[in-house]
Design an enzyme around this catalytic site. Structure first.
Site, short mmCIF file in Angstrom:
data_model
loop_
_atom_site.label_atom_id
_atom_site.label_comp_id
_atom_site.label_asym_id
_atom_site.label_seq_id
_atom_site.Cartn_x
_atom_site.Cartn_y
_atom_site.Cartn_z
N LYS A 72 0.80 -1.22 0.00
CA LYS A 72 0.00 0.00 0.00
C LYS A 72 0.84 1.27 0.00
CE LYS A 72 -4.10 -2.05 2.13
NZ LYS A 72 -5.12 -1.95 3.20
N ASP A 109 -10.37 2.08 1.60
CA ASP A 109 -10.57 1.57 2.95
C ASP A 109 -11.25 2.60 3.84
OD1 ASP A 109 -9.43 -0.96 2.56
OD2 ASP A 109 -7.41 -0.23 2.99
#
Length: 279
Positions: A72, A109
């Site tokens: 990420k 997210d």
């Protein structure tokens, strides 16, 4: 703009380890529901060292990528632009390839957490508690920046972790106070509790669930329910699960990659529940 949804397109989830990922199940369910018969979604075990080379092999048929740990942050230098949401936590979990070949990084997210809470009737809270201090905890703080009007107490195991959470609080403009993990039972009295710790970490807290619990957001989804979530439900508290988060963030990914909205939330959730039940 994403690639045209009428073309045969490819997408995938990358990370290491990756065999456990439910993303293929969720995205394929969306493609089936949307009638995107020519779309495919795969998984590839890729670490930081292999990521640049893998990206270099992708042709114009690629629509997007989902990224999990440990990629990420590693992907950020490899994209052309990242959203403000992704920049706020230095984490990209979604890359969309545009028709002109650009790579756009985003983080679904954070809005996924907000959407999962909203689905359970949580629009705003005046305080919250976060259990843990890893990457998911920083995303939780970013989500709380949107819905929490007061203090967030983060329960952590070390001063180093405490300093990290205070740093994220300052960066995200969230009022963060840190407390020792030994006092984590106190967290269970907060209006909203977000558990971001690995499996088994909160099991010892199950016996301390108050008689009238409020809302628990436990980001785990397998095994499910956790001991804490089971006890919370037994006492009548609301529980938001990691599957709720996974589905909502995947919905946003599907919409970005295909250009189709809304993505079929219910069909994706059913597919995820079925896959978990079969494990």
């Amino acid at each position: 703009m994403p690639a045209r949804a009428t073309d045969a397109r490819r997408a995938a989830v990358l990370g290491k380890p990756i065999a456990h990922s439910l993303s293929p199940v969720l995205h394929r369910a969306a493609y089936d529901e949307l009638g995107l018969a020519d779309w495919s979604y795969e998984r590839f075990e890729i670490d930081e060292a292999r990521l640049p080379g893998f990206l270099g092999t992708l042709g114009p048929e690629w629509a997007g990528l989902s990224l999990t740990m440990p990629l990420k942050r590693a992907v950020i230098p490899l994209v052309d632009e990242i959203s403000e949401t992704a920049a706020s936590v230095d984490a990209v979990n979604t890359v969309v390839f545009t028709e002109d070949g650009r790579r756009l990084g985003d983080n679904t997210d954070i809005p996924g957490m907000v959407a999962a809470l909203r689905e359970h009737g949580i629009e705003q809270v005046d305080s919250a508690a976060v259990l843990g201090a890893g990457a998911t905890a920083s995303s939780a703080l970013a989500a709380l920046a949107r819905i929490c009007t007061g203090e967030v107490v983060a329960y952590v195991r070390s001063e180093e972790r405490a300093a990290e959470m205070r740093h994220w609080g300052e960066r995200l403009d969230v009022e963060v106070r840190t407390a020792d993990w030994a006092d984590a039972e106190q967290a269970l009295h907060a209006p909203l509790v977000i558990a971001t710790t690995p499996a088994g970490t909160t099991d010892a807290l199950a016996g301390a669930v108050p008689e009238r619990p409020t809302t628990l957001f436990d980001v785990l989804y397998h095994p499910w329910p956790t001991a804490l979530a089971a006890r919370w439900s037994m006492f009548g508290g609301a529980v938001v699960s990691g599957l709720d988060l996974l589905v909502h963030q995947a919905v946003l990914q599907v919409e970005q990659m295909t250009g189709r909205a809304p993505a079929p939330l219910d069909a994706m959730r059913r597919a995820g529940e079925k896959a978990l039940a079969e494990r």
